[in-house]
Design a protein around this motif. Structure first.
Motif, mmCIF file in Angstrom:
data_model
loop_
_atom_site.group_PDB
_atom_site.id
_atom_site.type_symbol
_atom_site.label_atom_id
_atom_site.label_comp_id
_atom_site.label_asym_id
_atom_site.label_seq_id
_atom_site.Cartn_x
_atom_site.Cartn_y
_atom_site.Cartn_z
ATOM 1 N N ASN A 161 -0.386 16.373 0.173
ATOM 2 C CA ASN A 161 -1.265 14.578 -0.561
ATOM 3 C C ASN A 161 -2.694 15.490 -1.010
ATOM 4 O OD1 ASN A 161 -4.408 13.804 0.931
ATOM 5 N ND2 ASN A 161 -2.911 12.693 -0.677
ATOM 6 N N TYR A 192 -3.416 13.068 6.735
ATOM 7 C CA TYR A 192 -4.223 12.054 7.016
ATOM 8 C C TYR A 192 -3.625 11.426 8.255
ATOM 9 C CZ TYR A 192 -5.171 7.215 5.995
ATOM 10 O OH TYR A 192 -4.854 5.807 5.944
ATOM 11 N N ASP A 221 1.107 12.275 -2.207
ATOM 12 C CA ASP A 221 0.513 11.329 -1.956
ATOM 13 C C ASP A 221 -0.643 11.303 -2.461
ATOM 14 O OD1 ASP A 221 -1.515 9.633 -0.709
ATOM 15 O OD2 ASP A 221 -0.954 9.687 1.012
ATOM 16 N N LYS A 248 -3.524 -3.920 -0.974
ATOM 17 C CA LYS A 248 -2.547 -3.347 -0.263
ATOM 18 C C LYS A 248 -1.265 -3.151 -1.008
ATOM 19 C CE LYS A 248 -1.918 -1.204 3.094
ATOM 20 N NZ LYS A 248 -2.560 0.403 3.340
ATOM 21 N N LEU A 257 5.490 5.761 2.211
ATOM 22 C CA LEU A 257 5.035 6.347 3.450
ATOM 23 C C LEU A 257 5.534 7.283 4.808
ATOM 24 C CD1 LEU A 257 1.524 7.924 2.623
ATOM 25 C CD2 LEU A 257 3.509 9.151 1.637
ATOM 26 N N SER A 308 -1.416 3.647 -5.417
ATOM 27 C CA SER A 308 -1.615 3.025 -4.940
ATOM 28 C C SER A 308 -3.112 2.381 -5.812
ATOM 29 C CB SER A 308 -1.448 2.937 -2.992
ATOM 30 O OG SER A 308 -3.070 2.982 -3.214
ATOM 31 N N LYS A 334 -7.505 2.475 -3.804
ATOM 32 C CA LYS A 334 -8.573 3.662 -4.033
ATOM 33 C C LYS A 334 -9.191 3.612 -5.730
ATOM 34 C CE LYS A 334 -7.235 4.727 -0.356
ATOM 35 N NZ LYS A 334 -8.508 4.892 0.878
ATOM 36 N N TYR A 346 0.717 10.208 9.078
ATOM 37 C CA TYR A 346 1.716 10.448 7.992
ATOM 38 C C TYR A 346 2.162 10.828 9.803
ATOM 39 C CZ TYR A 346 -0.159 12.372 3.834
ATOM 40 O OH TYR A 346 -0.769 11.929 2.307
ATOM 41 N N GLY A 401 1.124 -1.144 0.272
ATOM 42 C CA GLY A 401 -0.130 0.065 0.395
ATOM 43 C C GLY A 401 0.686 1.458 -0.119
ATOM 44 N N ALA A 402 0.117 2.575 -0.431
ATOM 45 C CA ALA A 402 0.896 3.754 0.545
ATOM 46 C C ALA A 402 1.169 3.803 1.759
ATOM 47 C CB ALA A 402 0.191 4.413 -0.332
ATOM 48 N N THR A 403 0.694 3.179 2.580
ATOM 49 C CA THR A 403 0.879 3.112 4.128
ATOM 50 C C THR A 403 2.753 2.971 3.544
ATOM 51 O OG1 THR A 403 -1.703 2.911 4.225
ATOM 52 C CG2 THR A 403 0.045 2.777 6.098
ATOM 53 N N ASN A 430 -7.370 14.171 1.342
ATOM 54 C CA ASN A 430 -7.890 13.298 2.338
ATOM 55 C C ASN A 430 -8.289 14.587 3.751
ATOM 56 O OD1 ASN A 430 -9.611 12.261 4.080
ATOM 57 N ND2 ASN A 430 -7.910 10.159 3.911
ATOM 58 N N VAL A 437 -2.872 8.718 -3.824
ATOM 59 C CA VAL A 437 -4.155 7.880 -4.049
ATOM 60 C C VAL A 437 -5.100 8.257 -4.359
ATOM 61 C CG1 VAL A 437 -3.006 6.434 -2.376
ATOM 62 C CG2 VAL A 437 -4.497 7.936 -1.442
ATOM 63 N N TYR A 438 -5.755 9.221 -4.319
ATOM 64 C CA TYR A 438 -7.432 9.695 -5.579
ATOM 65 C C TYR A 438 -6.497 10.244 -6.477
ATOM 66 C CZ TYR A 438 -8.121 8.540 -0.139
ATOM 67 O OH TYR A 438 -8.921 7.929 0.893
HETATM 68 N N1 PMP Z 1 -2.907 8.421 1.835
HETATM 69 C C1 PMP Z 1 -3.587 8.732 1.745
HETATM 70 C C2 PMP Z 1 -4.366 10.309 2.247
HETATM 71 C C3 PMP Z 1 -5.143 8.129 2.167
HETATM 72 O O1 PMP Z 1 -6.160 8.502 2.747
HETATM 73 C C4 PMP Z 1 -5.300 6.640 2.698
HETATM 74 C C5 PMP Z 1 -6.121 5.511 2.563
HETATM 75 N N2 PMP Z 1 -6.845 5.227 1.868
HETATM 76 C C6 PMP Z 1 -3.577 6.135 2.324
HETATM 77 C C7 PMP Z 1 -3.014 6.790 2.155
HETATM 78 C C8 PMP Z 1 -3.330 4.211 2.145
HETATM 79 O O2 PMP Z 1 -3.635 3.958 1.046
HETATM 80 P P1 PMP Z 1 -3.061 2.265 0.841
HETATM 81 O O3 PMP Z 1 -4.984 1.848 1.453
HETATM 82 O O4 PMP Z 1 -2.524 2.594 -0.254
HETATM 83 O O5 PMP Z 1 -2.071 2.078 2.319
#
Ligand code: PMP
Ligand code: GLN
Length: 391
Positions: free
Chosen positions: A169, A119, A201, A243, A98, A232, A235, A122, A93-95, A173, A203-204
């Motif tokens: 981001n 978010y 970031d 993930k 990051l 990632s 979304k 972070y 995942g992006a998580t 979000n 992801v959207y």
């Molecule tokens: N960055 C942001 C701004 C998010 O809202 C989210 C969660 N959806 C993520 C990262 C995490 O992304 P991932 O599920 O790919 O880890």
């Protein structure tokens, strides 16, 4: 005995409100995950990959087919040229990317610039890395601003000789803000001047509405040598549970993140990487239908909230609506108390956005609630019905 590093951590607000929603039979507009399926052919691609034997450790940098798909997608949508082998990496995942970026680019005591509300992961990642957050507040739309905005002097003041990382981001979000070219140029200028790394970031990236356009910071003039883009498949393809995340940019940045990745998860599930590689290559029509469908869900939910008496703030991107709760919130309630009551008494789960803020700035969010619209028509209809009883 817990380390000081984790001592302050409880369950995330998303886990907590999803649990409460399930326990009380509430309509869950809290945690941001789609409650419908992603494309059938992509699900089938994962099944096929398992059946074809892609079941052992993937390469630590990511499966070549996925890295090639990430590079091709960057070129197709942004005209961005990256080498699949060296300038792209894959994470859980992006998580994870990051978190790895925080560890890779900061030493304890170094500073990271964050836009608040930010978010929640972070802040937690900064804490785990021992980095010091410096906040730039995003302020709600007002008479002079159509969307969320920030003060330039505050932005400049957030930079110091200790700044190592700027974490951005866009689309954002929870505010739905899509950063403009002018804003990004200014952020980039300050980042470059401080010698920091810009982590973007996105992801959207495929969820942008109302005539807004997502600009990839890495493609702005001169940005490519200090910007790492993170995204990632969660979304964009409605497979949050897989993930599969990736990062792209200069080799020195990608390899620093990969050094952390190598020693945390080592690699990311092989069949899902192959399937997301296929998803990135879906035809343009898929991405157009995708955003149209989300615009429809957004309008449905915005209508329900407005009819119920909430003031819905503009949303240019991502899949959340922020609404002012003044019509319903009791004088004694902050956003956490309001969201709890909304869930327990009215059966609708939303996220209190103050959890995206440092304690000093949390009060700015007390009159707001975040509602996710990545939900099925049945759930959105149930939300309409429950919200209408609030009037
Ligand atoms: N960055 C942001 C701004 C998010 O809202 C989210 C969660 N959806 C993520 C990262 C995490 O992304 P991932 O599920 O790919 O880890
Ligand atoms: N990003 C999702 C949200 O903002 C939550 C993801 C998670 O629970 N980790 O709702």
């Amino acid at each position: 005995m817990e380390s000081a590093r984790v001592a302050g951590f409880g369950p995330t607000v998303f886990s907590e409100f999803s649990r409460l929603a399930a326990q009380h039979g509430a309509v869950n507009l809290g945690q941001g995950f789609p409650d419908f399926e992603g494309p059938e052919e992509i699900a089938q691609a994962a099944i096929d990959a398992i059946r074809a034997g892609a079941n052992q450790y993937a390469m630590t940098q990511g499966t070549p087919a996925l890295r090639e798909a990430v590079a091709a997608h960057a070129l197709r949508f942004y005209g961005q040229r990256v080498e699949a082998h060296g300038q792209v990496g894959v994470t859980a995942g992006a998580t994870e990317a990051l978190y790895a970026a925080l560890l890779a680019f900061t030493d304890p005591g170094d500073e990271v610039v964050l836009f608040e509300p930010t978010y929640d992961a972070y802040l937690a990642s900064a804490q785990l890395a021992g980095a010091v957050p410096r906040f730039v507040r995003l302020r709600p739309p007002d008479v002079a601003h159509l969307t969320w905005w920030f003060d330039d002097a505050e932005l400049e003041g957030a930079f110091s000789s200790k700044t190592r990382l700027v974490l951005l981001n866009t689309p954002h979000n929870p505010t739905g803000k899509v950063f403009t070219r002018e804003e990004l140029l200014r952020i980039g200028e300050l980042t470059r001047r401080s010698g920091a790394v810009l982590v973007s970031d996105e992801v959207y990236e495929h969820l942008v509405f109302e005539g807004a356009r997502h600009l990839r910071p890495a493609t702005l003039p001169g940005f490519d040598d200090f910007t790492l883009t993170v995204s990632s498949g969660g979304k964009s393809f409605s497979f949050t549970g897989w993930k599969v995340g990736w990062h792209l940019g200069p080799e020195r940045l990608v390899s620093a993140v990969q050094k952390v990745h190598q020693w945390t998860t080592f690699s990311t599930p092989a069949p899902f990487q192959l399937a997301i590689g296929r998803a990135l290559a879906l035809p343009d029509a898929h991405f157009v239908r995708f955003v149209d469908d989300y615009a429809r869900r957004k309008n449905l939910l915005a209508g329900s909230l407005s009819r119920a008496g909430f003031e819905v703030l503009p949303c240019e991107g991502a899949y959340f609506l922020l609404a002012r709760t003044d019509a319903f919130r009791r004088a004694s309630e902050d956003d956490v108390a309001f969201c709890r009551r909304l869930l327990l008494e009215h059966g609708v789960a939303a996220i209190p956005p103050s959890v995206f803020c440092s304690p000093a700035h949390a009060p700015a969010m007390h009159g707001l609630a975040r509602f996710a619209f990545c939900k099925s028509d049945a759930v959105l209809a149930a939300a309409e019905e429950r919200l209408s009883r609030l009037r």
